[in-house]
Design an enzyme around this catalytic site. Structure first.
Site, PDB file in Angstrom:
ATOM      1  N   ARG A 232       0.911   0.723   5.789  1.00 59.48           N
ATOM      2  CA  ARG A 232       0.947   2.158   6.054  1.00 59.48           C
ATOM      3  C   ARG A 232       2.345   2.502   6.541  1.00 59.48           C
ATOM      4  NH1 ARG A 232      -2.888   2.758   3.459  1.00 59.48           N
ATOM      5  NH2 ARG A 232      -4.908   3.708   3.977  1.00 59.48           N
ATOM      6  N   GLU A 261       4.277  10.957   3.420  1.00 58.90           N
ATOM      7  CA  GLU A 261       4.094  10.941   1.964  1.00 58.90           C
ATOM      8  C   GLU A 261       3.507  12.274   1.496  1.00 58.90           C
ATOM      9  OE1 GLU A 261       1.489   7.703   1.110  1.00 58.90           O
ATOM     10  OE2 GLU A 261       2.740   6.234   2.109  1.00 58.90           O
ATOM     11  N   HIS A 279       3.475   4.779  -3.284  1.00 61.63           N
ATOM     12  CA  HIS A 279       2.177   4.335  -2.754  1.00 61.63           C
ATOM     13  C   HIS A 279       1.241   3.982  -3.908  1.00 61.63           C
ATOM     14  CE1 HIS A 279      -0.724   4.754   0.907  1.00 61.63           C
ATOM     15  NE2 HIS A 279      -1.053   3.721   0.126  1.00 61.63           N
TER      16      HIS A 279
END
Length: 313
Positions: A232, A261, A279
């Site tokens: 993360r 993000e 991601h």
């Protein structure tokens, strides 16, 4: 028979959405022009939330849904779901572990290779014609190097297994030592960084790991060190990381996750010693289909009064 009402927090792939819409009354909050008005209209009937790891479900949202019974998360990470609120109010929570472990571990190794062997730079070197004017500079070997894995859960152990095939010396940091694994346990993260050339972050997110890879850890990793983050964005102090990359007090980084993000810190874009990814570690057709199936199977089990397949709460 009336279909149960579910709140969909963000887009799902078409193969999942088609099945959900056949089984449930799906309310897409992400398409609503006015979220407050949308919730006011549909909240009294919502019995389930289908969400994604990065979207989660806040206590405020759950509190606004008086009939809420379950939150089914498309993803492993549940740090964006208020689990304490869910427990206190008898709301079940599920996630999608295991099915994405192999792909994320593969991607972690790929990112390490991309950063150490400078694969993106090599691609550009061929495309822009530099190769015709001379060979590209030398890069960094991966095989036989020292690797520190930050978090030895499902994904961390899968990364370790893969890098063992590269004859790497593997050590790890975690809350506790794992007796079932042959790798070196290092209880101090800074010490792990100091003894590693490559540091791979596979921790769960949440407050307990926020910013755990900080300036002292990066300083310990040193000028020959490469950081890979497939966990993360919250686990790494991004300001400290950008500073280390700009000053080249570490060699490079490869990142699939970021603090904000998808609107990442634009300073990353100016750096030539970082590999950036959207991601996407679990972003294969096979894994995303398996994740969606598990979300749907958990919902189906709940509404059929059967045991949940992958309960978190």
């Amino acid at each position: 028979m009336t279909k149960p009402d579910i709140l969909l927090m963000g887009p799902y792939p078409d193969w999942d959405l088609a099945d959900l819409e056949e089984r449930y009354q799906v309310h897409k909050i992400y398409s609503a022009a006015n979220r407050e008005a949308f919730l006011a209209q549909h909240a009294p009937n919502i019995r389930a939330i289908a969400t994604r790891g990065e979207l989660g479900a806040s206590a405020a949202l759950m509190s606004s849904l008086p009939k809420l019974e379950i939150v089914s998360c498309y993803g492993v990470g549940t740090d964006a779901i208020d689990l304490a609120h869910a427990r206190a109010n008898g709301i079940r929570v599920t996630n999608t572990p295991d099915v994405l472990t192999a792909d994320v571990a593969d991607f972690g190794v790929a990112l390490l290779l991309a950063a150490a062997r400078q694969i993106p730079k090599g691609d550009a070197y061929v495309r822009d014609g530099h190769w015709a004017r001379g060979n590209m500079g030398l890069v960094t070997r991966v095989c036989g190097k020292t690797v520190g894995i930050v978090g030895m859960g499902r994904i961390g152990s899968a990364v370790a297994k893969r890098l063992a095939g590269f004859d790497c010396e593997i050590s790890y940091f975690d809350v506790n030592q794992r007796a079932d694994l042959p790798y070196n346990f290092v209880p101090d993260l800074t010490q792990l960084a100091r003894r590693s050339e490559f540091l791979i972050v596979t921790l769960a997110g949440g407050e307990s790991t926020r910013g755990i890879v900080d300036a002292p850890v990066l300083a310990a990793l040193g000028a020959n060190g490469i950081l890979v983050n497939i966990s993360r964005g919250s686990t790494v102090d991004e300001s400290a990381l950008i500073d280390a990359l700009e000053r080249r007090t570490i060699k490079a980084a490869a990142l699939d996750v970021f603090a904000s993000e998808p609107n990442i810190d634009r300073r990353f874009l100016a750096l030539d010693n970082v590999v950036l990814q959207p991601h996407h570690a679990s972003g294969t057709v096979e894994t995303r289909q398996a994740m969606g199936q598990l979300v749907r199977d958990n919902l189906a089990a709940h509404f059929a009064g059967q045991p949940l397949i992958t309960p978190v709460v």
